[in-house]
Every structure is written in C-alpha cells, then in structure tokens.
Design an enzyme around this catalytic site. Sequence first.
Site, PDB file in Angstrom:
ATOM      1  N   CYS B 239      50.565 108.513 -59.236  1.00  0.00           N
ATOM      2  CA  CYS B 239      50.698 107.663 -60.156  1.00  0.00           C
ATOM      3  C   CYS B 239      51.519 106.669 -59.961  1.00  0.00           C
ATOM      4  O   CYS B 239      52.980 106.545 -60.323  1.00  0.00           O
ATOM      5  CB  CYS B 239      51.169 108.637 -61.383  1.00  0.00           C
ATOM      6  SG  CYS B 239      51.410 107.464 -63.031  1.00  0.00           S
ATOM      7  N   CYS B 434      45.725 103.196 -64.362  1.00  0.00           N
ATOM      8  CA  CYS B 434      47.004 103.400 -64.618  1.00  0.00           C
ATOM      9  C   CYS B 434      47.189 102.831 -66.077  1.00  0.00           C
ATOM     10  O   CYS B 434      47.222 101.565 -66.155  1.00  0.00           O
ATOM     11  CB  CYS B 434      47.609 102.407 -63.598  1.00  0.00           C
ATOM     12  SG  CYS B 434      49.474 102.307 -64.133  1.00  0.00           S
TER      13      CYS B 434
END
Lengths: 133, 490
Positions: B239, B434
């Site tokens: 992430c 994202c």
Amino acid sequence: MIKLSISLLAATALLMFNACSDSSQTKKEEATTYKYNNAQVYENMCVNCHGKQGEGVAELDKNGKPKGPALNKQEIYELKLAITDIKNGGLNQSSGTDHEIMEHNYKAIKKKGMDYDTDSMAEYIYNTFNINK
Amino acid sequence: MTHYNANDELLETLIEHQNEMSRRDALKFMAISPVAAATLIGTTTAATEAIASDAKGKIVIVGGGLAGMSTAALFTRKLSNPDITVIEPDPKSVSYQPGQTLVGGGVWDAADIVYNRDDFVPSGVTLIKDKVVTFDPENNKVVTAGGLEVAYDYLIVATGLVLDYAAIKGLDGVITSSSDDNQAVKAKVGKNGVYSIYFADGAADTWKGIQELIAQAKAHKGPEKLQALFTHPSTAIKCGGAPKKIMYLAHARLEEAGVRDKVELTFLPNGNNMFGVKEYHDAILEQFKTRGFKWLYKHNLIGIDTDTKVATFMKHWLEKGEWDPILEEYEMNLRSENVDMKYDFIHITPPMKAPSEVANSPVGSGKGWLPVVKETLQHVKYKNVFGLGDIVAVPMGKTGGSVRKQYKVLVDNVVAAMEGKKELPAAYGGYTVCPLITGLGTVMLAEFDWSNKPTPSFPLDPTQERWIWWMLKTKALKPMTVYGMLSGRA
C-alpha cells in the site's frame, strides 16, 4: 441529488467493471516508436560504463565504486525490474530508486533520442551477453 | 454478456430512486453493499463453474492471507476435483489490512478489520495451521515448523512480506500486519509520539497518538510549532499510499479540532517524487500545497531515539562531477549525510522485505522477493511454482487491488499447466489501485499499471478528490474484498 446518484452509479459501475473485466488482458508499455534499435543504443550509450559484453567496468569512480555494474550475469526478470526502476524512478510511490545515478543518466539518454523499450532492451541484453544461460 | 443483468437491476434501482435519495440514504445503501456485492459477484458463478476443469494435481498454497485464501477459493471453483492445502499459522491472517489507515485516522474501530482465518477456509480445502520453514522445490515439498513434510504437484507462494522495524536503529522486531507476536515492536512503537499504522495494533495506537497530539496542540503555547513527521522507506512497500493517507487524516483531525496552526506536518520519503505516475504526482503536490504540508525528498529514516525524540534520516543527493561527452551531461556522484530532526509525533512506515524462509530458500532471490515472470506469475526457475501478492518481485503491485487481478491470472495459468498446455493463457498487466484518502470524506482513486499512465475504470478525471471514492473506500471495498474475493468471486 442527481449529482449524488450519478456518483453512486459511477461507483457501482466501477465495481461492475472490475468484477467483469477480463484479467487476461495485458497492458504493455505505451506504444512508442524508437529511433534506434537496442544494439545501436547499447553500443552508443551503454558500453562506456557497462562494457562491450555487458561485463561492467570495474575501474573505480571517485566514490570508490565500479563505474558500471555487470549486466551479463543478471536474469531476465532482474533486468526488466531494474530497467523499470530506472525509467520510472522507482517501483513504488515514494520509495525512490535503487539506481539513482542511472536514473539521471537515463534522462540524458532519452534527451539524446536514444530511448528504449523496457522489456525488449532487457531481452536484448540477456540474449546477447548473458554468460549463464 | 449475460452477467451484466443483475448489475443492470442494481443500476435501475439507483436510477428509480435518484430524486429521493439523500446523502443519508446513500450511506444506508452503501452500508448494505454486501448484498450489492453478492449480487454483483453471484452473477459470474455460472460462467466459471460451466468451464470447471477435470485436471488433477495436488496444490499447496503457502500463506493464507487475502492472496492465498482467495486463490484457494477460486481453485475450488475452477477445478471439478480440487486437491488444495493452505498452510497458514496466523489465526487472523485474512484481516482487512486496507482498513488500517481508517483505524489509524479514527474512522473505524480496531474490531472492524479483524477477520478469522478459520471462517474463510473454502469448503473442501485442507488447512494446516503451521508455518512453512523449508522450501524444497527440487523434491516438490515444503516442511513446516512442526516438522510436517507436505508434498505438492503445484506450489503457490503467497506468504506476504514482513515489516522490518528492526532495520531502523533504536527499534526492534520483524513482524506481520495481523500477527499478535509484535511485542518487540510495541516496546517503542505505539507510544510517546512514535506510531505506525502498518500493523493492526499499531493502527489502533495511532488513533490514540493523533488524539494525544491534538491535546498537546491545544495546550501548546509559543511561536514554535509542534513537529509531526511522516516517513516513507527506501524499500518496496505494501500500500504505497498509506504513508500519505495517514498524514492527510492527521491533518483533517487537527483541523477539525481547530489546532492545525499549532502543528507542522512534514513528509519525508526516500524517493524524490510523490508518485511514479506524473498525473498523480502533480495532483498530490497540489493537495500538499493546499494543506500547507512540508516535504523533504530523499530522506530515509535510519534511526530514532525515543527518549530524546530525535529521528535520524539519511539525506542523499547527486553531486555534479565531470562532463561526460558521450551522454552530453555531467557525471553524477552519490552523496549522503545524516540529518537529525526533533519530533513531537512521528508516523513510521517501516522498511519491508521478504520473510527469511522464502528469501534464503531456493525459491527466493538475491533481493529476497519471489522471482516470477511478471505477466504469468510463474516462478522463473521452477515451472510448477507460482506466486502472487506482496511476496512477488514485480514492479509496483503490493496492494489488495493488485491481488484482485493477480489471483485470476494465476489460477487460469496453473489450471492450464495442470491440463498440460504449453502456453500459459493469462497475463497480469501490472494493475494497481490506490484509493488515496485525502481527507475525512475525500479520496483520489489512483489506478495505474505498468504503462505508467492513469488507467481509470470509469470515465471520471482520476486526479480529482471525490466523495464517491470515499464512499467506495469506506463502505464498498471491504465487503467486496471479504465476501467477494475471499470466496473467489470478485
């Protein structure tokens, strides 16, 4: 309210799209026509630091590091990853690159019109120079 | 395309009610999205079951997180006689990691992201509650910590990665996101101004830390601002947006409390940009400027003294050398120095690496990550070994969104290999998403792939912060992941 509904439709459609999209599609690098082929780019731009046979140049630079690392022992996946890292300035959002100097040099190479395709350059280097294959 | 039918119904419902649907109603609608997700995903079932393969072979999946468990589930749907074993030691392995940012920002509770492995083992799949410590690809077997030898015809490596807090001088511990075995890290992280959302307990502590910072700011007198630092390491990370997301959320919470002017927020990444994709980089830079954030590129956190509250960064830069006539550019020399910075609050994104059991094994690589052909996800050396998720050596891609594309590719390719096909039919294109949380109620949905261009799934300007993507992030993605992906349906 209409604006909201449109947004909701957008989100739902996004989910749908992803749920149903065909995962087997490959997106390659943007189609670009390169001025020179890989061999020409290598001979003109890379030999100075990576050697005629991709053996690297062990001569130490001012930092006490070899001028250019050997490429002739790297696996094809390593070459692809490294070139991607160089061209994108990293493989992650803000992690930076493992190839800070080469990232700089790549910009100069590109400016000179000697840009190259990631996968095809990796394959060229591997097929032409790799000593372990 | 028959599988759009159910979705059409959903769209019709929305269209019918568009005039009376308030923001509150919309929230309710999204809250019941497990139903919506189930509707969406249920529709693809028939198609996949119709083409279930009769191919036989024993499949062992090492790692039962989101990647491993979703893969197991999809195999059971694609094979008529599945023989699948998942080896996973962590009872909370399927916890919803993308929610850790929201926990850290005080939007969700710690319990909202906890899911139990044993509730998500697909029917017919064997679970071994142990950890693989030896990979023996020459003999097609793995060995667990408990000494159990497990033989396979096909091996799927989905171990995930480890958070290497110990690589930062002054901290200790190499842990995973959801494991309880994190005491070494918690000795210093999660208290006294040092926080990290990258593990579940740490995320809960981060919210306490932000509240403490607010209290400190309220009591703060004098012209000097409190210093809040947000780091991003030199390694690949899972992430990639989270180091920024928690900064945006801290900003929003400080603003909400009316004390934003008492605190200076600084982002310190090892790299020299905000995003590899220029469009997103530019958008984030503007968002930073609007919020009065500071940033210092090429600063890598290497040490911390939690007693004196000083963080040490390796600052690095290129220095001009001699003129290079071939490149027609100056040669560059790499320079670095250590810089100490005082902090009142620091959010640490730790360096990350492959677990040593994989890195130092025959299936690992010099850099640790599992080397695979990035499109087919097949191991570069062992043709009956495949990998996916955070452990594989592919550019970008350490997100749940990437796994969502990868596990379908991997299953198609393994089934093809089991059927004796020479060509592997499916290819991963590097898709990553994202959902960059930029505030309490806004998200920029940054989708991209190896083309290094924005690849939006919907024709909306992807560089804009939108409330609808906040809804997607906070209401729809979790049910889609937990109920959709973990059952191999989304």
